[in-house]
Scaffold this motif. Sequence first.
Motif, PDB file in Angstrom:
ATOM      1  N   ASP A  87       0.863  -1.177   0.000  1.00  0.00           N
ATOM      2  CA  ASP A  87       0.000   0.000   0.000  1.00  0.00           C
ATOM      3  C   ASP A  87       0.900   1.226   0.000  1.00  0.00           C
ATOM      4  N   VAL A  88       1.008   1.890  -1.149  1.00  0.00           N
ATOM      5  CA  VAL A  88       1.895   3.045  -1.302  1.00  0.00           C
ATOM      6  C   VAL A  88       1.116   4.319  -0.979  1.00  0.00           C
ATOM      7  N   GLY A  89       1.629   5.115  -0.061  1.00  0.00           N
ATOM      8  CA  GLY A  89       0.889   6.258   0.443  1.00  0.00           C
ATOM      9  C   GLY A  89      -0.177   5.762   1.395  1.00  0.00           C
ATOM     10  N   LEU A 100      -4.909  -0.969   4.532  1.00  0.00           N
ATOM     11  CA  LEU A 100      -4.242  -2.213   4.918  1.00  0.00           C
ATOM     12  C   LEU A 100      -5.088  -3.008   5.906  1.00  0.00           C
ATOM     13  N   ALA A 101      -5.572  -2.323   6.946  1.00  0.00           N
ATOM     14  CA  ALA A 101      -6.367  -3.006   7.961  1.00  0.00           C
ATOM     15  C   ALA A 101      -7.642  -3.584   7.360  1.00  0.00           C
ATOM     16  N   GLY A 102      -8.273  -2.821   6.463  1.00  0.00           N
ATOM     17  CA  GLY A 102      -9.511  -3.291   5.845  1.00  0.00           C
ATOM     18  C   GLY A 102      -9.303  -4.483   4.943  1.00  0.00           C
ATOM     19  N   VAL A 103      -8.239  -4.469   4.165  1.00  0.00           N
ATOM     20  CA  VAL A 103      -7.950  -5.600   3.271  1.00  0.00           C
ATOM     21  C   VAL A 103      -7.616  -6.838   4.084  1.00  0.00           C
ATOM     22  N   LEU A 104      -6.777  -6.698   5.093  1.00  0.00           N
ATOM     23  CA  LEU A 104      -6.385  -7.844   5.912  1.00  0.00           C
ATOM     24  C   LEU A 104      -7.589  -8.489   6.586  1.00  0.00           C
ATOM     25  N   GLY A 141       3.108  -1.211   4.418  1.00  0.00           N
ATOM     26  CA  GLY A 141       2.588   0.145   4.374  1.00  0.00           C
ATOM     27  C   GLY A 141       3.728   1.084   4.065  1.00  0.00           C
ATOM     28  N   VAL A 142       3.668   1.759   2.921  1.00  0.00           N
ATOM     29  CA  VAL A 142       4.733   2.677   2.508  1.00  0.00           C
ATOM     30  C   VAL A 142       4.266   4.101   2.798  1.00  0.00           C
ATOM     31  N   GLU A 143       4.922   4.754   3.740  1.00  0.00           N
ATOM     32  CA  GLU A 143       4.454   6.068   4.202  1.00  0.00           C
ATOM     33  C   GLU A 143       5.582   6.759   4.964  1.00  0.00           C
ATOM     34  N   ILE A 144       5.656   8.090   4.866  1.00  0.00           N
ATOM     35  CA  ILE A 144       6.707   8.819   5.589  1.00  0.00           C
ATOM     36  C   ILE A 144       6.341   9.046   7.045  1.00  0.00           C
ATOM     37  N   ALA A 145       5.058   9.041   7.376  1.00  0.00           N
ATOM     38  CA  ALA A 145       4.631   9.246   8.753  1.00  0.00           C
ATOM     39  C   ALA A 145       4.970   8.026   9.596  1.00  0.00           C
ATOM     40  N   VAL A 202       1.928  -6.149   9.487  1.00  0.00           N
ATOM     41  CA  VAL A 202       2.236  -5.090   8.519  1.00  0.00           C
ATOM     42  C   VAL A 202       3.657  -4.582   8.721  1.00  0.00           C
ATOM     43  N   ARG A 203       4.398  -4.546   7.640  1.00  0.00           N
ATOM     44  CA  ARG A 203       5.741  -3.965   7.659  1.00  0.00           C
ATOM     45  C   ARG A 203       5.623  -2.511   7.227  1.00  0.00           C
ATOM     46  N   TRP A 204       5.963  -1.603   8.121  1.00  0.00           N
ATOM     47  CA  TRP A 204       5.805  -0.161   7.884  1.00  0.00           C
ATOM     48  C   TRP A 204       7.145   0.413   7.454  1.00  0.00           C
ATOM     49  N   THR A 205       7.190   1.084   6.313  1.00  0.00           N
ATOM     50  CA  THR A 205       8.460   1.544   5.748  1.00  0.00           C
ATOM     51  C   THR A 205       8.250   2.813   4.939  1.00  0.00           C
ATOM     52  N   ASP A 206       9.306   3.592   4.785  1.00  0.00           N
ATOM     53  CA  ASP A 206       9.209   4.778   3.932  1.00  0.00           C
ATOM     54  C   ASP A 206       9.777   4.519   2.540  1.00  0.00           C
ATOM     55  N   GLU A 207      10.087   3.264   2.233  1.00  0.00           N
ATOM     56  CA  GLU A 207      10.606   2.887   0.920  1.00  0.00           C
ATOM     57  C   GLU A 207       9.773   1.750   0.333  1.00  0.00           C
TER      58      GLU A 207
END
Length: 338
Positions: free
Chosen positions: A67-69, A76-80, A95-99, A109-114
């Motif tokens: 999930d980009v942005g 993500l939560a809804g799909v899972l 989850g791709v996000e800068i926050a 969920v793996r949370w990353t900015d890349e």
Amino acid sequence: MTWMRWRPAMERALYDPDGGFYRRPEGPAGHFRTSVHASPLFARAVGRLLLEVDAALGRPEELAFVDVGAGRGELLAGVLAGLPDAVRARLRPYGVEIAARPAGLPSAVRWTDEVPRGVTGLLFANEWLDNVPLDAGEVDGDGVLRYVEVDTVTGAERPGGPADAADAAWAARWWPAARPGDFVEFGGPRDAAWAHAVAGLERGLAVAVDYGHTAGRRPPLATLTGFRAGREVPPVPDGSCDVTAHVALDAVAVPGLHSLWTTQREALRALGVSGARPALALASTDPVAYLKALGGAGEAAELTDPAGLGTFGWLAQAVRMPVPESLGTLPGWQTLGS
């Protein structure tokens, strides 16, 4: 006053670590309503697409959902939540996000900015590309295409220097502007961002969903705008509001891949989201079920509204895989030439 070209002004306003709009604690949902926030039906439709991608890939040992942005992880939560246990056991969600990682997100969920590299599955970018910073340009009285500069305090604009060779070439290919007053929103940074994201797929499907346009329907006026607290506002790049511009979806498409596009209205219908009202007879036999179905129909109608969310463009690109059934073989999807 502080004058800058639009691209660096957007970059600072949206993503600066010390006060950028997308760093704010309330997240995007505090300021504007996306399809994800409008109804859980959207996540269910994306989940169904993920299942079709899984089948088309031959049900790989490890299936990625990127999930980009990702905002605050709502999609993500809804799909899972809607996936069968057997699929969820093989799933590697990103989850791709800068926050920062939001509280309460499933631990899987793996949370990353890349954007991850070398994955197999579905890469989905909902309202991401419209926030990739870009420059704007306008043709002056002498026929020169110049950058537009913006005052980061007031939002006022003025002509800047001539467009460089790369942006001028992009405009000539994708958004010709020759007459005085003609404007361009230079999409090169979006093209590069999408190409980088798609390159993360070893095999799979990449889908971008956004307000957008193609060569035959470029907007007659600038699309740069702002959103704050649920209202459209002038796009002042001071960090207090979202700053967004529509996406040239045909330019974004990575060359050499099987590419399809349609409206959100048609895409969601192909994925089983319909705004049709339930049969009135159900109200007599099962009033609770009728009211539930009626509510769902209302949410579906909002998602597919041809004057609202239904006008979003869906760009789908297949990477070393067959096109899922709900895309290429159903009405509404069109092949997008590169």
